[in-house]
Design an enzyme around this catalytic site. Structure first.
Site, mmCIF file in Angstrom:
data_model
loop_
_atom_site.group_PDB
_atom_site.id
_atom_site.type_symbol
_atom_site.label_atom_id
_atom_site.label_comp_id
_atom_site.label_asym_id
_atom_site.label_seq_id
_atom_site.Cartn_x
_atom_site.Cartn_y
_atom_site.Cartn_z
ATOM 1 N N CYS A 41 -11.725 5.160 2.734
ATOM 2 C CA CYS A 41 -10.897 5.573 3.871
ATOM 3 C C CYS A 41 -10.652 7.091 3.815
ATOM 4 O O CYS A 41 -10.591 7.685 2.745
ATOM 5 C CB CYS A 41 -9.559 4.833 3.834
ATOM 6 S SG CYS A 41 -8.511 5.166 5.281
ATOM 7 N N ARG A 45 -4.386 10.199 0.693
ATOM 8 C CA ARG A 45 -3.884 9.749 -0.609
ATOM 9 C C ARG A 45 -4.975 9.108 -1.467
ATOM 10 O O ARG A 45 -4.775 8.874 -2.657
ATOM 11 C CB ARG A 45 -2.747 8.735 -0.406
ATOM 12 C CG ARG A 45 -1.568 9.292 0.364
ATOM 13 C CD ARG A 45 -0.663 8.173 0.855
ATOM 14 N NE ARG A 45 -1.350 7.304 1.800
ATOM 15 C CZ ARG A 45 -0.824 6.197 2.327
ATOM 16 N NH1 ARG A 45 0.403 5.819 1.983
ATOM 17 N NH2 ARG A 45 -1.503 5.473 3.190
ATOM 18 N N HIS A 97 -7.911 0.398 0.747
ATOM 19 C CA HIS A 97 -6.663 0.672 0.033
ATOM 20 C C HIS A 97 -5.496 -0.027 0.722
ATOM 21 O O HIS A 97 -5.472 -0.145 1.945
ATOM 22 C CB HIS A 97 -6.404 2.185 -0.069
ATOM 23 C CG HIS A 97 -6.094 2.834 1.247
ATOM 24 N ND1 HIS A 97 -4.811 3.183 1.623
ATOM 25 C CD2 HIS A 97 -6.876 3.173 2.286
ATOM 26 C CE1 HIS A 97 -4.844 3.721 2.825
ATOM 27 N NE2 HIS A 97 -6.084 3.729 3.255
ATOM 28 N N CYS A 100 -3.003 0.811 4.275
ATOM 29 C CA CYS A 100 -3.934 1.560 5.116
ATOM 30 C C CYS A 100 -3.429 1.533 6.560
ATOM 31 O O CYS A 100 -3.252 0.458 7.143
ATOM 32 C CB CYS A 100 -5.325 0.934 5.035
ATOM 33 S SG CYS A 100 -6.550 1.767 6.055
HETATM 34 CO CO CO Z 1 -6.701 3.887 5.208
#
Ligand code: CO
Length: 208
Positions: A41, A45, A97, A100
């Site tokens: 993604c 982070r 993750h 998300c």
């Molecule tokens: Co994401």
């Protein structure tokens, strides 16, 4: 962070690398031979290289909103083609993750303009796994499970490509589904049973 700071960080980084190996950048410039393709993604982070502890040259990286592999997306399809058929990576990883925002948006009714067709692919994942997801009462758990199932479906999308099918047949290339837990920093292998999935889907998706 000030933009200037980024450039001073860069100068510091160059000095660090050269102090450990004065030929570092000369070696990097020769070429790349990564063993891994990572599709993750774009979330700020979820820093691909940092969370895996790998160095420049180790991983070919593609990132987009919610780590998607839509069959008509020229960008991700080109990345897969280049990494699998030209760089000949040994492993393809889809890393989702928890927490998300892309997956969360797909669980809600909201008109998000250009994001609608992109996130529609996640709604399709929900539809395919509706029975399981609807049985999860806790909203956060449901959200986390959709993140995992989305990773699984994107792995299947990779298996649908002729590049992956050829590489599987010729070199036994492996596809892995992972999730990064933002809350703990942990990288989780979903241990998706690809042999079982392949048995089920190859009848339909076999190209070569
Ligand atoms: Co994401």
């Amino acid at each position: 962070m000030e933009i200037e700071r980024i450039f001073s960080n860069n100068r510091k980084w160059i000095a660090e690398k050269l102090s450990a190996d004065c030929e570092y950048f000369k070696k990097l410039s020769v070429g790349q031979n990564p063993e891994y393709l990572y599709i993750g993604c774009s979330d700020s982070r979820v820093t691909a290289e940092e969370l895996m502890g790998v160095q420049p040259g180790d991983v070919f990286v593609h990132r987009n909103i919610a780590n998607m592999v839509p069959n008509t997306d020229l960008s991700s399809m080109s990345v897969i083609n280049y990494a699998v058929s030209h760089l000949k990576v040994k492993h393809v990883i889809v890393c989702g993750h928890y927490y998300c925002n892309g997956v969360k948006a797909a669980m809600q009714s909201a008109d998000l303009g250009i994001l609608n067709p992109w996130l529609r692919n996640i709604r399709d994942v929900y539809r395919i796994h509706k029975t399981e997801l609807d049985s999860i009462i806790d909203e956060e758990e449901k959200y986390k499970r959709l993140v995992e199932l989305n990773v699984q479906e994107q792995c299947i999308n990779i298996i649908k490509t002729p590049d992956a099918q050829k590489a599987y047949k010729l070199r036994g290339v492996k596809v892995h589904g992972w999730v990064f837990d933002v809350r703990s920093g942990k990288l989780i292998d979903l241990k998706i049973d690809f042999n079982k999935i392949l048995e089920n889907i190859m009848e339909i998706y076999r190209i070569i």
